[in-house]
Design a protein around this motif. Structure first.
Motif, short mmCIF file in Angstrom:
data_model
loop_
_atom_site.label_atom_id
_atom_site.label_comp_id
_atom_site.label_asym_id
_atom_site.label_seq_id
_atom_site.Cartn_x
_atom_site.Cartn_y
_atom_site.Cartn_z
N GLY A 64 -11.73 8.00 115.91
CA GLY A 64 -11.86 9.29 115.25
C GLY A 64 -10.53 10.00 115.14
N GLN A 65 -9.82 9.76 114.05
CA GLN A 65 -8.52 10.40 113.86
C GLN A 65 -8.52 11.24 112.57
OE1 GLN A 65 -5.14 7.83 114.57
NE2 GLN A 65 -6.08 6.89 116.37
N MET A 66 -8.91 10.61 111.44
CA MET A 66 -8.94 11.35 110.18
C MET A 66 -9.90 12.53 110.26
SD MET A 66 -9.76 10.02 106.32
CE MET A 66 -11.41 9.46 106.74
N ILE A 67 -10.91 12.42 111.13
CA ILE A 67 -11.90 13.50 111.27
C ILE A 67 -11.23 14.85 111.53
CG2 ILE A 67 -12.31 12.99 113.73
CD1 ILE A 67 -15.23 13.82 113.28
N GLU A 68 -10.07 14.82 112.19
CA GLU A 68 -9.37 16.10 112.45
C GLU A 68 -8.89 16.74 111.15
OE1 GLU A 68 -6.45 15.87 115.52
OE2 GLU A 68 -7.89 15.10 117.00
N ASP A 69 -8.42 15.91 110.22
CA ASP A 69 -7.97 16.45 108.94
C ASP A 69 -9.16 16.94 108.12
OD1 ASP A 69 -5.25 16.23 109.24
OD2 ASP A 69 -5.18 14.16 108.51
N ILE A 70 -10.27 16.23 108.23
CA ILE A 70 -11.48 16.67 107.49
C ILE A 70 -11.91 18.04 108.03
CG2 ILE A 70 -13.89 16.12 106.94
CD1 ILE A 70 -13.12 13.13 107.45
N ARG A 71 -11.92 18.15 109.36
CA ARG A 71 -12.35 19.43 109.97
C ARG A 71 -11.42 20.57 109.57
NH1 ARG A 71 -14.34 16.78 115.48
NH2 ARG A 71 -16.56 16.73 114.99
N ALA A 129 -9.82 20.78 106.77
CA ALA A 129 -10.11 21.12 105.38
C ALA A 129 -11.44 21.85 105.25
CB ALA A 129 -10.12 19.85 104.53
N VAL A 130 -12.40 21.46 106.07
CA VAL A 130 -13.73 22.07 106.02
C VAL A 130 -13.69 23.49 106.60
CG1 VAL A 130 -16.05 21.92 107.03
CG2 VAL A 130 -15.00 19.89 106.01
N ALA A 131 -12.78 23.69 107.53
CA ALA A 131 -12.57 25.00 108.15
C ALA A 131 -13.86 25.60 108.70
CB ALA A 131 -11.89 25.95 107.16
N GLY A 132 -14.65 24.77 109.35
CA GLY A 132 -15.82 25.29 110.07
C GLY A 132 -17.01 25.62 109.21
N ARG A 133 -16.94 25.38 107.90
CA ARG A 133 -18.05 25.78 107.02
C ARG A 133 -19.30 24.93 107.24
NH1 ARG A 133 -14.82 25.86 101.53
NH2 ARG A 133 -13.49 24.52 102.78
N VAL A 134 -19.09 23.61 107.42
CA VAL A 134 -20.24 22.73 107.70
C VAL A 134 -19.84 21.74 108.79
CG1 VAL A 134 -21.37 22.87 105.43
CG2 VAL A 134 -19.55 21.20 105.80
N PRO A 135 -20.81 21.16 109.48
CA PRO A 135 -20.47 20.22 110.56
C PRO A 135 -19.91 18.90 110.02
CG PRO A 135 -22.75 21.00 110.75
CD PRO A 135 -22.26 21.40 109.39
N VAL A 136 -19.07 18.27 110.85
CA VAL A 136 -18.50 16.96 110.51
C VAL A 136 -18.88 15.98 111.61
CG1 VAL A 136 -16.42 15.68 109.90
CG2 VAL A 136 -16.54 18.14 109.40
N ASP A 137 -19.61 14.94 111.24
CA ASP A 137 -19.99 13.89 112.19
C ASP A 137 -19.03 12.72 112.11
OD1 ASP A 137 -22.38 15.00 113.35
OD2 ASP A 137 -23.29 14.75 111.35
N VAL A 158 -21.68 14.03 102.76
CA VAL A 158 -20.52 13.37 102.16
C VAL A 158 -19.84 12.51 103.21
CG1 VAL A 158 -18.22 13.70 101.14
CG2 VAL A 158 -20.16 15.12 100.38
N VAL A 159 -19.80 11.22 102.91
CA VAL A 159 -19.09 10.29 103.78
C VAL A 159 -17.62 10.32 103.37
CG1 VAL A 159 -18.83 7.84 104.42
CG2 VAL A 159 -21.12 8.82 104.06
N VAL A 160 -16.72 10.32 104.37
CA VAL A 160 -15.29 10.23 104.08
C VAL A 160 -14.76 8.98 104.77
CG1 VAL A 160 -13.06 11.42 104.11
CG2 VAL A 160 -15.18 12.76 104.08
N ALA A 161 -14.11 8.13 103.97
CA ALA A 161 -13.54 6.90 104.53
C ALA A 161 -12.38 6.48 103.65
CB ALA A 161 -14.59 5.78 104.57
N SER A 190 -17.39 11.25 108.88
CA SER A 190 -16.14 10.50 108.81
C SER A 190 -16.38 9.11 109.36
CB SER A 190 -15.05 11.22 109.61
OG SER A 190 -13.82 10.55 109.44
N VAL A 191 -16.09 8.11 108.54
CA VAL A 191 -16.28 6.73 108.99
C VAL A 191 -14.91 6.06 109.08
CG1 VAL A 191 -17.36 4.51 108.48
CG2 VAL A 191 -18.57 6.63 107.92
N GLU A 192 -14.54 5.66 110.28
CA GLU A 192 -13.19 5.13 110.49
C GLU A 192 -13.23 3.90 111.40
OE1 GLU A 192 -10.31 8.27 111.60
OE2 GLU A 192 -11.96 9.70 111.36
#
Lengths: 351, 71, 247
Positions: free
Chosen positions: A307-314, A316-324, A248-251, A301-303
């Motif tokens: 890399g700033q929004m990636i912190e909010d994604i992480r 929310a993900v709470a360590g369940r899957v990796p965030v690139d 899932v891409v987040v942007a 996370s594409v920004e």
């Protein structure tokens, strides 16, 4: 509906007028200046107020005064100017004065450059100035939304008595698209708290000083309660092909439109990839991310930042899957670059 | 019979003495026996019968503790 | 019996927090009396500074706002432009107006904002504990000019009334003092005039009022009045510097 061709900054300004905005206080800075210029042309003809302030500090404090009268008022600037406004934004948040603050953003730090960027994400979503406060932050992804979010932004501001920020990359301010011009807003909110002269009532006070420690804490709890209410009701996001997605891409903003094209391309190559586009940057649509984290294998996370929004994604993900992460600054990644970034993750991880 | 009458909200007096200094009749003084709730020796009138009601004491008072009436 | 002096309606019934002998209280009363006499209480909107008068919203019995340090003229601009028929005043000290708020005050004047600025100059930072102000006199000892203000180090004291009288946007600029009854009455007249000129829409108005700070000057209240008279007035001469007459 007939569409007309408008530039993003002008669509936003016209949206504010449609929302009943009565005053603009600002200071020129690229790439936001067309908003001020549009207001300078329009307001004198429709009994509105336009003041080119001597500084960003003065502009935001004129907004403080203007908002306190109960009228809808706004300002617009870009990165370095928004930094200067932070003092006033903190005061406005604590005084609970509704207003619209627009950041047509460019790359920093420092003077940076005038190219579009999303590197003011932290500043916008963490408060920016001193103290415990939040702004509602809306991120449009097209010219229509520049207009629509101005209208909605004023509504949210009045409904919650809070400053609302629209954060749009410089590109959105500068580009033209055909849009539907909305109907003028005719219903407004009562503002019994306004300082507009105390005829027939007790005097009102607009204040942010709380010398009693107990009362200061009470005020902070009051604000926090309001922010909790906003967070529970106003999170917005758009999901695209996430149900079966392995990646899932987040942007957000214009970057989301670019990323969507890359996602479509990757789908054609047989990669199960989807997209989540946060529309409110604060409150961050963490439920949307969290839900996707139950089924997807990875996030990307594409920004237009480091890399700033990636912190909010992480969070929310709470360590369940990796965030690139994939991002550039100064240069907005094009669909091909994002496509390559997607393919690289997909190949590396066997998606 | 005095031409003027002064009232003091003595519990708000900070004993700065500006009224004492500028009273043209010199009939005001700090009460050195009494302490008010703020902990000061507050203003008092020494010779009420001589008050002309000119209002200069109230004009000088930074704490608005003096009200003046005049015939 | 006729009432000669009583609390004006434009002041709330709250005790001032000011130190004994501090003349802020006198100036508050004068502003309130002028609002009463011009029947402006219900249309007045006041803006307090950061500094000793930060709590003025607890005292003035009209709509009030508390500003960030120095920004009161910008806030006043926002209000007055949207509500041009209201009477808008700021109440600012010397650190607030002449140091951190130098930009805001000059540009409010240059734009000819139809507001009234009550500028209380006591040549020192009061609330923060007696530091050097932009208006601190040469030679004056403060906690941040412990050897006395030297022109070589700290430069010269700001003459704000003179500075703002240069501005085309200023309609009324006057410097007064509150160190004795005659000057208190003159100060009241000046505030009245400033408010009337604001009502007439002639431009920016300011009354700079020399005031005492017994606590941070390290003087008794009476000595402070004398110090003001013999030290401040020679450098900050009293009188009207700019008057656009109301027709």
């Amino acid at each position: 509906m007939e569409k007309i061709l408008m530039k993003g900054n002008e669509a936003l300004a016209e949206g504010a007028i449609i929302a009943g905005c009565k005053a603009f206080f600002g200071y020129p800075i690229t790439p936001s200046s067309e908003i001020a210029e549009y207001m300078a042309r329009k307001f004198p003809k429709i009994d509105g107020v336009f003041v080119q302030a001597e500084s960003e500090l003065a502009a935001i404090n004129m907004v403080y005064g203007g908002a306190a009268t109960g009228h809808r008022v706004m300002t617009a600037s870009s990165g370095p100017g928004i930094s200067l406004k932070q003092e006033g934004i903190s005061f406005i948040a604590e005084a609970e004065l509704p207003c619209l603050i627009v950041n047509v953003s460019r790359g920093g730090p420092g003077l940076g450059g005038i190219q579009p960027a999303q590197s003011d994400y932290f500043q916008a979503t963490r408060g920016g100035g001193h103290g415990d406060y939040r702004l509602i932050v809306l991120a449009p992804s097209g010219v229509q939304e520049m207009m629509d979010f101005a209208i909605e932004g004023f509504d949210l501001a009045d409904r919650y008595r809070t400053p609302v920020m629209i954060m749009a990359e410089g590109t959105l301010g500068q580009m033209m698209e055909p849009i539907i011009v909305r109907e003028p807003v005719i219903q407004f909110y009562d503002k019994p708290w306004a300082t507009n002269g105390c005829q027939g009532r007790e005097p009102n006070i607009v204040n942010t000083l709380h010398l009693s420690a107990d009362y200061l804490e009470e005020r902070n709890h009051h604000l926090q309660k309001k922010y909790d209410a906003i967070a529970s009701r106003e999170k917005r996001a758009e999901s695209y092909l996430t149900e079966d997605a392995d990646l899932v891409v987040v942007a957000f903003g214009l970057m989301a439109r670019i990323a969507k094209k890359a996602v479509m391309e990757a789908r054609k190559s047989g990669i199960k990839v989807g997209l989540i586009r946060p529309i409110t940057l604060w409150p961050f649509p963490d439920a949307e991310i969290s839900k996707a984290a139950q089924t997807t294998k990875r996030f990307l996370s594409v920004e237009i930042s480091m890399g700033q929004m990636i912190e909010d994604i992480r969070l929310a993900v709470a360590g369940r899957v990796p965030v690139d992460f994939f991002g550039r600054i100064g240069i907005t990644p094009n669909p091909e670059e994002v496509f390559r970034a997607i393919m690289q993750v997909a190949e590396r991880e066997g998606i | 019979m005095a031409k003027g009458r002064v009232y003091f909200h003595i519990d708000q007096c900070k004993a700065c003495g500006l009224c004492v200094k500028f009273c043209p009749k010199g009939i005001l003084g700090l009460d050195e026996i009494v302490l008010n709730t703020l902990g000061y020796h507050p203003i008092s009138i020494l010779r009420a019968e001589e008050c002309s009601g000119c209002g200069i004491c109230a004009l000088m008072c930074p704490d608005l503790i003096i009200e003046v009436e005049k015939e | 019996m006729k009432v000669v002096a009583k609390r004006p309606e434009s002041l709330k019934d709250n005790k001032f927090h000011y130190c004994p002998g501090c003349t802020h209280g006198i100036i508050h009363r004068l502003v309130a009396e002028c609002l009463d006499e011009l029947s402006l209480r219900e249309s007045a909107i006041g803006i307090c500074p950061v500094g000793c008068a930060v709590l003025a919203y607890d005292y003035f019995n009209c709509d009030m706002l508390e500003a960030a340090h120095g920004r009161a003229p910008a806030i006043a601009t926002g209000i007055k432009r949207l509500l041009p028929d209201r009477t808008v005043f700021t109440y600012q000290g010397d650190g607030d107006l002449a140091s951190i708020g130098m930009g805001e005050i000059i540009h409010a004047s240059l734009r000819g904002e139809k507001i009234t600025v009550i500028f209380v100059n006591n040549a020192i930072y009061g609330m923060t504990g007696g530091q050097m102000a932009p208006t601190t006199l040469l030679g004056q000892v403060t906690t941040t000019s412990p050897y006395g203000r030297k022109k070589e180090w700290e430069g010269y004291p700001a003459k704000m009334a003179e500075l703002l009288a240069q501005s085309e946007g200023s309609a009324y600029i006057c410097r007064t003092s509150v160190h004795n009854p005659a000057n208190i009455l003159k100060t009241k007249k000046a505030i009245m005039k400033a408010l009337k000129i604001q009502q007439a829409g002639l431009g920016f108005t300011m009354v700079e009022i020399l005031s005492t700070c017994p606590t941070n000057w390290g003087l008794g209240p009476l000595e402070a009045l004398e110090w003001l008279e013999y030290n401040m007035i020679p450098y900050y001469p009293l009188g009207e510097l700019k008057v656009k007459e109301v027709e």
